[in-house]
Each structure stands twice: as C-alpha cells, then as structure tokens.
Design a protein around this motif. Structure first.
Motif, PDB file in Angstrom:
ATOM      1  N   TYR A   1     104.043  16.123 -18.501  1.00 30.86           N
ATOM      2  CA  TYR A   1     103.216  16.605 -19.593  1.00 30.86           C
ATOM      3  C   TYR A   1     102.632  15.441 -20.392  1.00 30.86           C
ATOM      4  O   TYR A   1     101.431  15.366 -20.650  1.00 30.86           O
ATOM      5  N   VAL A   2     103.523  14.505 -20.764  1.00 30.75           N
ATOM      6  CA  VAL A   2     103.074  13.371 -21.581  1.00 30.75           C
ATOM      7  C   VAL A   2     102.020  12.587 -20.817  1.00 30.75           C
ATOM      8  O   VAL A   2     100.973  12.213 -21.340  1.00 30.75           O
ATOM      9  N   PHE A   3     102.274  12.401 -19.517  1.00 36.83           N
ATOM     10  CA  PHE A   3     101.348  11.607 -18.722  1.00 36.83           C
ATOM     11  C   PHE A   3     100.018  12.322 -18.502  1.00 36.83           C
ATOM     12  O   PHE A   3      98.951  11.743 -18.634  1.00 36.83           O
ATOM     13  N   LEU A   4     100.103  13.635 -18.217  1.00 39.13           N
ATOM     14  CA  LEU A   4      98.883  14.341 -17.831  1.00 39.13           C
ATOM     15  C   LEU A   4      98.067  14.890 -18.989  1.00 39.13           C
ATOM     16  O   LEU A   4      96.844  14.835 -18.992  1.00 39.13           O
ATOM     17  N   VAL A   5      98.736  15.483 -19.984  1.00 40.47           N
ATOM     18  CA  VAL A   5      97.942  16.232 -20.955  1.00 40.47           C
ATOM     19  C   VAL A   5      98.094  15.774 -22.398  1.00 40.47           C
ATOM     20  O   VAL A   5      97.490  16.361 -23.283  1.00 40.47           O
ATOM     21  N   TYR A   6      98.888  14.788 -22.652  1.00 37.10           N
ATOM     22  CA  TYR A   6      99.026  14.403 -24.052  1.00 37.10           C
ATOM     23  C   TYR A   6      97.677  13.886 -24.550  1.00 37.10           C
ATOM     24  O   TYR A   6      97.027  13.079 -23.891  1.00 37.10           O
ATOM     25  N   PRO A   7      97.230  14.360 -25.735  1.00 37.92           N
ATOM     26  CA  PRO A   7      95.898  13.995 -26.207  1.00 37.92           C
ATOM     27  C   PRO A   7      95.704  12.490 -26.374  1.00 37.92           C
ATOM     28  O   PRO A   7      96.563  11.826 -26.929  1.00 37.92           O
ATOM     29  N   ARG A   8      94.616  12.010 -25.848  1.00 35.19           N
ATOM     30  CA  ARG A   8      94.307  10.594 -25.985  1.00 35.19           C
ATOM     31  C   ARG A   8      93.495  10.358 -27.243  1.00 35.19           C
ATOM     32  O   ARG A   8      92.846  11.266 -27.735  1.00 35.19           O
TER      33      ARG A   8
ATOM     34  N   GLY B   1     101.511  19.904 -32.505  1.00 33.22           N
ATOM     35  CA  GLY B   1     102.712  19.081 -32.549  1.00 33.22           C
ATOM     36  C   GLY B   1     102.804  18.260 -31.273  1.00 33.22           C
ATOM     37  O   GLY B   1     101.955  18.379 -30.385  1.00 33.22           O
ATOM     38  N   SER B   2     103.858  17.445 -31.141  1.00 34.38           N
ATOM     39  CA  SER B   2     103.923  16.557 -29.982  1.00 34.38           C
ATOM     40  C   SER B   2     104.137  17.325 -28.675  1.00 34.38           C
ATOM     41  O   SER B   2     103.880  16.805 -27.603  1.00 34.38           O
ATOM     42  N   LEU B   3     104.567  18.584 -28.734  1.00 31.49           N
ATOM     43  CA  LEU B   3     104.778  19.342 -27.495  1.00 31.49           C
ATOM     44  C   LEU B   3     103.554  20.176 -27.106  1.00 31.49           C
ATOM     45  O   LEU B   3     103.593  20.914 -26.138  1.00 31.49           O
ATOM     46  N   GLY B   4     102.480  20.082 -27.895  1.00 22.82           N
ATOM     47  CA  GLY B   4     101.296  20.882 -27.577  1.00 22.82           C
ATOM     48  C   GLY B   4     101.291  22.177 -28.371  1.00 22.82           C
ATOM     49  O   GLY B   4     101.892  22.256 -29.439  1.00 22.82           O
TER      50      GLY B   4
ATOM     51  N   VAL C   1     101.532  36.747 -16.306  1.00 25.95           N
ATOM     52  CA  VAL C   1     102.334  35.517 -16.172  1.00 25.95           C
ATOM     53  C   VAL C   1     101.823  34.482 -17.171  1.00 25.95           C
ATOM     54  O   VAL C   1     102.608  33.826 -17.874  1.00 25.95           O
ATOM     55  N   THR C   2     100.490  34.349 -17.275  1.00 28.80           N
ATOM     56  CA  THR C   2      99.920  33.344 -18.187  1.00 28.80           C
ATOM     57  C   THR C   2     100.316  33.664 -19.625  1.00 28.80           C
ATOM     58  O   THR C   2     100.734  32.771 -20.371  1.00 28.80           O
ATOM     59  N   THR C   3     100.196  34.937 -20.016  1.00 27.77           N
ATOM     60  CA  THR C   3     100.561  35.314 -21.393  1.00 27.77           C
ATOM     61  C   THR C   3     102.031  35.022 -21.647  1.00 27.77           C
ATOM     62  O   THR C   3     102.396  34.469 -22.684  1.00 27.77           O
ATOM     63  N   ASP C   4     102.869  35.393 -20.693  1.00 30.52           N
ATOM     64  CA  ASP C   4     104.313  35.166 -20.892  1.00 30.52           C
ATOM     65  C   ASP C   4     104.614  33.674 -21.022  1.00 30.52           C
ATOM     66  O   ASP C   4     105.395  33.258 -21.877  1.00 30.52           O
ATOM     67  N   LEU C   5     103.981  32.887 -20.167  1.00 30.78           N
ATOM     68  CA  LEU C   5     104.272  31.438 -20.218  1.00 30.78           C
ATOM     69  C   LEU C   5     103.675  30.786 -21.463  1.00 30.78           C
ATOM     70  O   LEU C   5     104.272  29.873 -22.039  1.00 30.78           O
ATOM     71  N   ASN C   6     102.506  31.266 -21.886  1.00 29.64           N
ATOM     72  CA  ASN C   6     101.858  30.649 -23.049  1.00 29.64           C
ATOM     73  C   ASN C   6     102.634  30.849 -24.353  1.00 29.64           C
ATOM     74  O   ASN C   6     102.359  30.197 -25.349  1.00 29.64           O
ATOM     75  N   ALA C   7     103.594  31.747 -24.316  1.00 26.94           N
ATOM     76  CA  ALA C   7     104.443  31.903 -25.511  1.00 26.94           C
ATOM     77  C   ALA C   7     105.401  30.711 -25.632  1.00 26.94           C
ATOM     78  O   ALA C   7     106.065  30.548 -26.649  1.00 26.94           O
ATOM     79  N   HIS C   8     105.462  29.898 -24.569  1.00 26.17           N
ATOM     80  CA  HIS C   8     106.371  28.734 -24.583  1.00 26.17           C
ATOM     81  C   HIS C   8     105.552  27.454 -24.417  1.00 26.17           C
ATOM     82  O   HIS C   8     104.467  27.481 -23.844  1.00 26.17           O
ATOM     83  N   TYR C   9     106.098  26.348 -24.884  1.00 28.59           N
ATOM     84  CA  TYR C   9     105.425  25.069 -24.649  1.00 28.59           C
ATOM     85  C   TYR C   9     105.368  24.806 -23.144  1.00 28.59           C
ATOM     86  O   TYR C   9     106.307  25.136 -22.408  1.00 28.59           O
ATOM     87  N   ARG C  10     104.273  24.174 -22.738  1.00 25.42           N
ATOM     88  CA  ARG C  10     104.052  23.955 -21.312  1.00 25.42           C
ATOM     89  C   ARG C  10     105.218  23.219 -20.641  1.00 25.42           C
ATOM     90  O   ARG C  10     105.572  23.489 -19.502  1.00 25.42           O
ATOM     91  N   VAL C  11     105.802  22.312 -21.383  1.00 24.98           N
ATOM     92  CA  VAL C  11     106.880  21.519 -20.827  1.00 24.98           C
ATOM     93  C   VAL C  11     108.050  22.389 -20.346  1.00 24.98           C
ATOM     94  O   VAL C  11     108.787  22.028 -19.438  1.00 24.98           O
ATOM     95  N   PHE C  12     108.191  23.591 -20.912  1.00 25.13           N
ATOM     96  CA  PHE C  12     109.302  24.461 -20.515  1.00 25.13           C
ATOM     97  C   PHE C  12     108.915  25.463 -19.420  1.00 25.13           C
ATOM     98  O   PHE C  12     109.766  26.220 -18.958  1.00 25.13           O
ATOM     99  N   HIS C  13     107.662  25.483 -19.020  1.00 24.76           N
ATOM    100  CA  HIS C  13     107.229  26.500 -18.045  1.00 24.76           C
ATOM    101  C   HIS C  13     108.053  26.509 -16.750  1.00 24.76           C
ATOM    102  O   HIS C  13     108.430  27.579 -16.277  1.00 24.76           O
ATOM    103  N   PRO C  14     108.356  25.322 -16.190  1.00 22.70           N
ATOM    104  CA  PRO C  14     109.130  25.369 -14.925  1.00 22.70           C
ATOM    105  C   PRO C  14     110.487  26.024 -15.096  1.00 22.70           C
ATOM    106  O   PRO C  14     111.014  26.627 -14.165  1.00 22.70           O
TER     107      PRO C  14
END
Ligand code: HEM
Length: 514
Positions: free
Chosen positions: A19-26, A38-41, A228-241
């Motif tokens: 997550y940090v490598f791919l999507v953290y805002p530059r 926040g830092s987790l998106g 699935v997208t709605t359910d996952l979007n309730a959580h930070y992306r880092v926890f999706h897996p």
C-alpha cells in the motif's frame, strides 16, 4: 491458532508495505479540496463519501479560469469568490484513492500517451483481486473485441437484437398487463431485463441467450462486484486481504464464477472443435482472437463476465434515464416515434443505416445523458510514468487522475441554458454546415467526456448507442408511456461518493398503442 495469527500478521504487513509503495499520496505542489486522508487512506466512512458533490463543485468553481458567466449549481449555491486554482488542477481524496482532478484543457496532454502509461483504474476501484476486475490490467482483449468486431457488426446484429428485446418486452407485458391494457413496472429493472436479453443475444448467441441461469449470471455478476467492493471499502485497503475471505459477498462471487464456468465451458469446447466464424457473437470473437494466456478457457469466462459488467448496468441506467425524461416531457414521444416510423418505412429490416437515420432520437439520448450522467467523474486513470502537462507541471508516476465532468455539463460556458432540458440541442448543432457527423451520442471530446477521453475511451459506445435506440424502438413503436397517475416530477437521483444513482423504484406505465 498461532500459525493463523502469524499468517494474518505477515499478510497485513505485506499489504501495508504494498500500500505504502503503490498508493501512498506523493507530494505535488497543487491545491487540495477537502480534507487529506489519514496515513492508512480512506474508507466509505470518509468525508468524501457524503460530500462528494459539494467538494467537486467547490473544486470546479475554484479551478475555473476567469469566468465570464456564473456556474449554476443544481443543488448548491456557491459564490465564486475565488479563482485561486487557475491552472485547473487540484488534489482530492475520494473513497478509494487520492486523485489529481484534471480539467478539460489538459486532456490533450494525455492523448498521445500509450494505454500502458495512462491505465484504467477499474481494478483498484472495484476490488480487482477479489472480484475478477483485475482482468482489465492483464488484457486488452476486451477493449479490442468491442472496438473491433462488435462495433463492426452492429448492422448485422441490429435486427436479431431488436427481435430479442421486443420478444422479452412482449412476454413481460403479457404477464403483467391489466384490464386497461397497460403495465406499470419499475423502469430501471425493466431496462436491466431488456438490455440483458439483448446483450445476451449479441454476446453468447441464440443457443444460450434465453437460458435463465445465464441471464441471471450476466446481470448478477455486476451486483456481486458492487457488494464485494462496498464491503471492502468499509475497511482500509491495507486490511482487504485479511477481510475478504470472511465476507459472504466474496463467497457469493466465487459461486457466480463457478456457475459461469459451468455454463460456458461446454459451449466454448463445442465451438473450439467446430468451424471458425460460424457464430456472430462475442463468445466466438473471443475464442477466435484470444492468444497466449488470454486463450485459457477460464480467462475467456472472465472476459465475458467483465464485458457483461461493462455493458449491462451502464446501458440500462442510461436507457432508464431516457425513459424517465420522456415521461417528464411527453411531447417528444410522438416526434421520436415519427422519426422511427419514417426510418422503417424506407426499409423495414433494421440495419446500421436505419439507426443512423435516428438523429432526433440520438440527440434526445445525448441530452438526457448530459444532465443525468452515471457519475461525477470520468477519465479515471493511473499514471505509470511521469506526465508533463502543458502548464509545465509534471504529474509523477503513480498518480491517480480523474476529470470531474459533472459540473462542466452544467456550465453556461459550454451549454447555453445548461439546466434546461433541450432534447433537440444536439440535433440542431448537427444541422450546421460541416457538423453532420459531430455531436452524436457516441462522439467523444474533452467537453463531452462521459465515455472517457481519447483513443482509449469506452470501446462499447457505438454498441451502447445502437442498443439504446433499438430498445426505444421496441418500446415507442408499440406503446405509449408515462409516469403513474398523479406523478408530475422526475425522481431525484442520489449521489453516493463518486456515483450518481437512478431510482430503482420509479415506475413507468406502458400502454399499448391503439
Ligand atoms: C451507456 C453505456 C456506457 C457508458 C456510459 C460507458 C462508459 C465507459 C467509460 C467511462 C469507460 C472508461 C473509459 C476511460 O476511462 O477512458 C468505459 C470502459 C469500457 N467500456 Fe463502456 N460504457 C458503456 C457501455 C458499454 C458497453 C455496451 C460495452 C460493451 C459492449 C462497454 C465496454 C467497455 C469496455 C470493454 C471498457 C474498458 C476498456 C479498456 O479496457 O480500456 N461499455 N466505458
């Protein structure tokens, strides 16, 4: 137990690093609208989800260069007190990612770039690894089939697809017709049913297109992806897996894949052992054209599901909005019906030429879509390499970009009296000398960007345009239509995050013509 905890810990750590490598805002030196994340998106609990329109309108009024006329907001009253963001770029945290919102004047800067540099974000926006939407990252086959074979065969498919939609409509009407020879039914679900049957005819051919299991698979997949997208979007992306395997929706979509394989595998095997080019449908084009990994039977099933997802709900929602506009402005009904009858009088067999004659119908569809787009943003892309814009700013690699087109469609700089519905707006523009081929519903430009922009815009747009016309013909040539008794106003469309939803409960009343 300890192995499970260790596995969860390792998975979370790896996805955090990814997550940090791919999507953290530059860091980019441009203004921001709305809060930073926040830092987790962000998640769907974020500020954006409930205030998206407000933020986008704020961004638009600020990014506009000096304005000659005020921007008329549909829902909000903004005073244009600032032209702070003159260069037309700003950052915005949405539900799923930090994006740079790019205005229309920069579209030309992306036009010559390859698809691999300006990449689709459907996979990341729709939980690709858990929904199968990552197929768009892996393959351009779907794009090629729509831009190529499907678009080239519209004329040959028009009559059979019309017949299929008309037969579904007759069956539906026959079942629900009341004593006054009319049917009241929710318009969006009706459009889903008609579009699904029409698409099935074009995608899997006459052998499978009436199979109820296939029809529910074709439409159900889109709903599964959304769940699935709605359910996952309730959580930070880092926890999706970690979260995904525990979701009911995730197991449901796996079951959907299994059923799709069960239905398509035998057909693919039969087709592979038969002669090529015998079938005029998407499945055959996929079988004939797929090379390397794309040719795996599983991948062909994935492509079919993706194509149904790209094609059904989009087309159905646009068609439903057109019917709602026709109910709200019934004077247009006889005008469009007359145009259809005249086109068929010249040749009763529906062909591409027939559809091309429906210029008023095309204009009405386009005006309806201008005022009722499917979302607030378009041109949702990910830059895999730096891109220098014409104002000298370089957007770094790994930037997500979007164009917030919703406010632009309501801007008097682009459309006179922008909030007035003028069904013949584009028809009149096409009457001007040298403009006959412009301003069509399927046309693309940076000021009409609802299909995306440039050479990689929606490849199914010619088909979508043709199909909506075929559905309108099936309805208007046999039925009158209107809102239920007593209703005069159109239903409100609802904004949720970047989406703009059409009512799913709004009824339409169809009455057989005398
Ligand atoms: C009115 C209905 C439709 C609308 C509003 C619509 C809109 C869009 C948009 C905005 C994109 C993204 C383009 C970009 O980011 O540049 C897209 C992509 C796509 N659309 Fe459509 N679409 C519609 C119907 C269809 C239909 C009927 C098909 C197929 C028959 C289709 C196939 C696709 C495909 C395959 C892609 C992905 C292209 C790629 O891989 O680059 N669409 N569509």
């Amino acid at each position: 137990m300890s192995t499970l905890i260790l596995t969860l810990f390792i998975t979370s750590s790896l996805s955090f690093l990814t997550y940090v490598f791919l999507v953290y805002p530059r860091k980019l030196d441009i203004p921001r609208v709305g809060p930073s994340s926040g830092s987790l998106g962000n998640t769907s609990m974020s500020y954006f989800q409930g205030h998206s329109l407000e933020l986008i309108e704020e961004g638009y009024t600020k990014v506009r260069s000096l304005q000659s006329q005020p921007y008329q907001s549909c829902n909000l009253n903004f005073s244009i007190d600032s032209v702070k963001y003159k260069d037309g770029l700003y950052s915005l945290w949405t539900t799923d990612m930090d994006r740079v919102i790019v205005s229309a004047k920069f579209m030309k800067d992306f036009m010559s770039l390859p698809r691999s540099t300006v990449r689709l974000t459907a996979s990341i926006r729709h939980a690709g690894p858990y929904t199968g939407m990552d197929i768009v990252e892996e393959s351009g086959l779907q794009f090629d089939m729509c831009a190529g074979q499907l678009s080239q065969n519209i004329g040959r498919l028009a009559q059979p697809v019309f017949d299929e939609a008309a037969s579904t409509l007759h069956a539906k009407f026959g079942k629900g017709e009341n004593a006054s020879r009319s049917l009241s039914t929710p318009v969006f679900p009706l459009m889903i049913e008609l579009v699904t049957s029409a698409i099935a005819r074009a995608f899997v051919g006459p052998g499978l297109c009436r199979n109820p299991e296939w029809l529910s698979t074709a439409t159900g997949y889109t709903m599964d992806v959304a769940k699935v997208t709605t359910d996952l979007n309730a959580h930070y992306r880092v926890f999706h897996p970690v979260v995904a395997p525990f979701l009911k929706s995730y197991h449901e979509i796996q079951a959907r894949f299994a059923l799709a394989r069960e239905l398509l595998f035998p057909l693919i095997e039969t087709r592979r052992s038969g002669e090529r080019n015998q079938h005029l449908d998407m499945l055959q084009w996929l079988i004939d054209s797929a090379k390397g990994p794309d040719a795996q039977t599983d991948k062909i099933v994935g492509s079919m599901l993706f194509l149904n997802m790209a094609a059904i709900h989009t087309t159905a929602e646009v068609a439903a909005n057109v019917l709602i506009e026709l109910c709200a402005q019934p004077d247009y009904v006889s005008m469009l019906r007359k145009e259809m009858r005249e086109a068929l009088d010249e040749d009763p067999h529906i062909s591409l030429a027939t559809l091309n004659k429906l210029k008023k119908t095309d204009s009405f569809i386009k005006e309806s879509h201008r005022l009722n787009p499917l979302g607030l943003m378009t041109f949702n892309r990910y830059l895999s390499a730096p891109v220098q814009l014409s104002n000298g700013i370089t957007l770094p690699a790994k930037t997500y970009i979007s164009m917030a087109h919703y406010p632009q469609q309501r801007d008097p700089e682009f459309y006179p009296a922008p909030l007035d519905f003028d069904g013949m707006r584009f028809f009149h523009l096409r009457q001007k000398e040298g403009k006959g081929d412009k301003y069509q519903f399927a046309s693309i430009s940076s000021t009409e960007p609802w299909w995306g922009v440039g050479k990689f815009a929606c490849p199914g747009r010619f088909w979508a345009s043709a199909q909506i016309k075929l559905l309108l013909m099936a309805i208007l040539l046999e039925f009158d239509l209107g809102f239920p008794d007593g209703q005069l106003e159109k239903p409100e469309r609802v904004v949720a995050g970047a989406g703009l939803k059409t009512s799913v409960t709004q009824h339409i009343v169809l009455k057989r013509l005398k």
